[in-house]
Scaffold this motif. Structure first.
Motif, PDB file in Angstrom:
ATOM      1  N   UNK A 158    -109.123   3.333 -80.113  1.00  0.00           N
ATOM      2  CA  UNK A 158    -107.929   3.207 -79.297  1.00  0.00           C
ATOM      3  C   UNK A 158    -108.075   2.066 -78.289  1.00  0.00           C
ATOM      4  N   UNK A 159    -107.019   1.252 -78.179  1.00  0.00           N
ATOM      5  CA  UNK A 159    -106.955   0.195 -77.174  1.00  0.00           C
ATOM      6  C   UNK A 159    -105.725   0.421 -76.301  1.00  0.00           C
ATOM      7  N   UNK A 160    -105.903   0.376 -74.995  1.00  0.00           N
ATOM      8  CA  UNK A 160    -104.774   0.480 -74.064  1.00  0.00           C
ATOM      9  C   UNK A 160    -104.129  -0.892 -73.943  1.00  0.00           C
ATOM     10  N   UNK A 161    -102.830  -0.986 -74.258  1.00  0.00           N
ATOM     11  CA  UNK A 161    -102.133  -2.264 -74.210  1.00  0.00           C
ATOM     12  C   UNK A 161    -101.443  -2.517 -72.886  1.00  0.00           C
ATOM     13  N   UNK A 162    -100.919  -1.461 -72.259  1.00  0.00           N
ATOM     14  CA  UNK A 162    -100.198  -1.659 -71.003  1.00  0.00           C
ATOM     15  C   UNK A 162    -100.047  -0.353 -70.236  1.00  0.00           C
ATOM     16  N   UNK A 163    -100.071  -0.490 -68.900  1.00  0.00           N
ATOM     17  CA  UNK A 163     -99.768   0.637 -68.006  1.00  0.00           C
ATOM     18  C   UNK A 163     -98.577   0.298 -67.114  1.00  0.00           C
ATOM     19  N   UNK A 164     -97.868  -0.778 -67.417  1.00  0.00           N
ATOM     20  CA  UNK A 164     -96.814  -1.267 -66.522  1.00  0.00           C
ATOM     21  C   UNK A 164     -95.498  -0.515 -66.665  1.00  0.00           C
ATOM     22  N   UNK A 165     -95.355   0.275 -67.731  1.00  0.00           N
ATOM     23  CA  UNK A 165     -94.081   0.939 -67.989  1.00  0.00           C
ATOM     24  C   UNK A 165     -93.987   2.258 -67.229  1.00  0.00           C
ATOM     25  N   UNK A 166     -92.769   2.602 -66.818  1.00  0.00           N
ATOM     26  CA  UNK A 166     -92.554   3.852 -66.081  1.00  0.00           C
ATOM     27  C   UNK A 166     -92.721   5.044 -67.011  1.00  0.00           C
ATOM     28  N   UNK A 167     -91.964   5.063 -68.087  1.00  0.00           N
ATOM     29  CA  UNK A 167     -92.102   6.066 -69.144  1.00  0.00           C
ATOM     30  C   UNK A 167     -91.741   5.373 -70.458  1.00  0.00           C
ATOM     31  N   UNK A 168     -92.690   4.736 -71.134  1.00  0.00           N
ATOM     32  CA  UNK A 168     -92.380   4.048 -72.384  1.00  0.00           C
ATOM     33  C   UNK A 168     -91.936   5.046 -73.440  1.00  0.00           C
ATOM     34  N   UNK A 169     -90.960   4.642 -74.246  1.00  0.00           N
ATOM     35  CA  UNK A 169     -90.366   5.590 -75.181  1.00  0.00           C
ATOM     36  C   UNK A 169     -90.301   4.982 -76.582  1.00  0.00           C
ATOM     37  N   UNK A 170     -89.128   4.490 -77.005  1.00  0.00           N
ATOM     38  CA  UNK A 170     -88.998   3.916 -78.335  1.00  0.00           C
ATOM     39  C   UNK A 170     -89.815   2.655 -78.505  1.00  0.00           C
ATOM     40  N   UNK A 171     -90.250   2.409 -79.745  1.00  0.00           N
ATOM     41  CA  UNK A 171     -91.073   1.232 -80.019  1.00  0.00           C
ATOM     42  C   UNK A 171     -90.812   0.764 -81.450  1.00  0.00           C
ATOM     43  N   UNK A 172     -90.774  -0.566 -81.649  1.00  0.00           N
ATOM     44  CA  UNK A 172     -90.541  -1.112 -82.983  1.00  0.00           C
ATOM     45  C   UNK A 172     -91.074  -2.532 -83.062  1.00  0.00           C
TER      46      UNK A 172
END
Length: 350
Positions: free
Chosen positions: A219-233
């Motif tokens: 596992x690699x952490x890509x970002x912590x900047x989002x408030x509540x990340x949801x959809x992704x594509x």
């Protein structure tokens, strides 16, 4: 201009000494050289060993039409289920799969969840009870699942229904409630981890993150900047990652050579973005949860169209034989919508 005479001389032939018979043999030999690559390509296609590549799909994809016909409205499948999420299409079974979550029941480990399947021939069918799932992604003989019950990423066999753990922590700390996912042709899986279904359990990671998992389940952490990340594509060329966030924005990030978040290409302002998908022309389809609308943007992030679906729209997936049927999940109904433009495989490899 290249002289044909020079080309023949370089192959050890003298134009002045060629007889009629030799000329015929040279012509046939040259024709074989020209046709050989095409013969090989046609032979590969006839064997049907692998699905079409992105480049093939995109080359045949119309880019000068809008995805929805004027006045188009969604077709209701059922309102007999509870809160629906995470649709995906399986070419193997010819069915869509999606999660149902019960927010009225006990939520000790998040809402109780069930996986259902649907297609036109068989209708809605129960697939797996007590799945604990949100987002799903069909790949070959399995479903990759985002599980809030165990705060993990798993797989379910499409044949035996066996559940197998992929990952459940980052640096020995549990995820919050894995939500949505997309897979890169490299085999790396991108997923979001908000805290929507944490349901009072202790939050071990002090952020809501975006992660990737490689083929070794590292596992690699890509970002912590989002408030509540949801959809992704992913864009059809797999170079841009789209991430919807509770900040009412969709972020279009270029991917680096190592498939990590690079420069921000643009942002889309949209009320409560939930699920995201793309078609073969690169248009971006985004569910606005609060508005109940499905918005479509061009690859530059400019609005093309919108269609009202139903309250609390959550997610969407392209499917069907021509990948032009869109299955749409909402808070109280399951719908389909027909597009004039085909989607691409949710896994980008399925």
């Amino acid at each position: 201009m290249v002289d044909k005479h020079d080309n023949i001389q370089r192959d050890g032939l003298d134009m002045n000494t060629l007889t009629n018979g030799n000329l015929k043999r040279v012509f046939v030999f040259g024709l074989m050289l020209v046709l050989a690559p095409n013969i090989k390509a046609a032979d590969k296609q006839s064997n049907l060993i692998a699905p079409k590549s992105h480049s093939t799909i995109i080359a045949n994809c119309p880019k000068d039409i809008r995805p929805f016909a004027k006045g188009l409205s969604p077709k209701l499948i059922t309102t007999q289920l509870k809160f629906l999420e995470g649709p995906t299409w399986s070419r193997l079974t010819g069915k869509f799969y999606f999660s149902e979550m019960d927010f009225n029941g006990a939520q000790t480990n998040g809402p109780e969840a069930t996986i259902y399947s649907w297609n036109e021939q068989d209708g809605v069918e129960l697939f797996i009870e007590n799945s604990g799932t949100n987002g799903l992604l069909a790949e070959n003989k399995q479903l990759i699942s985002m599980n809030h019950d165990t705060r993990s990423v798993n797989t379910f066999s499409l044949t035996t229904k066996e559940r197998v753990l992929m990952v459940n922590d980052f640096n020995s700390t549990k995820f919050n409630s894995p939500n949505d996912l997309i897979k890169h042709p490299s085999g790396e899986l991108f997923f979001t981890d908000p805290d929507w279904q944490l349901s009072g359990r202790t939050q071990q990671t002090p952020f809501t993150g975006v992660y990737k998992v490689n083929v070794k389940n590292e596992v690699t952490l890509l970002s912590t900047k989002f408030i509540k990340p949801n959809g992704i594509s992913l864009s059809p060329d797999n170079k841009t990652l789209y991430i919807g966030d509770y900040s009412h924005q969709i972020f279009a990030h270029q991917l680096t050579e190592n498939n990590e978040l690079g420069a921000l290409s643009f942002k889309i302002n949209i009320d409560s973005p939930d699920g995201i998908n793309v078609d073969c022309a690169g248009n971006i389809y985004a569910a606005s949860h609060n508005e109940g609308k499905l918005y479509v943007y061009n690859p530059q992030g400019e609005l093309l169209q919108s269609v009202y679906i139903a309250p609390k729209i959550t997610n969407l997936a392209f499917g069907g034989k021509d990948l032009k049927t869109i299955l749409i999940t909402t808070g109280n109904g399951l719908f389909t919508l027909q597009s004039t433009i085909a989607g691409i495989s949710t896994t980008h490899s399925n």
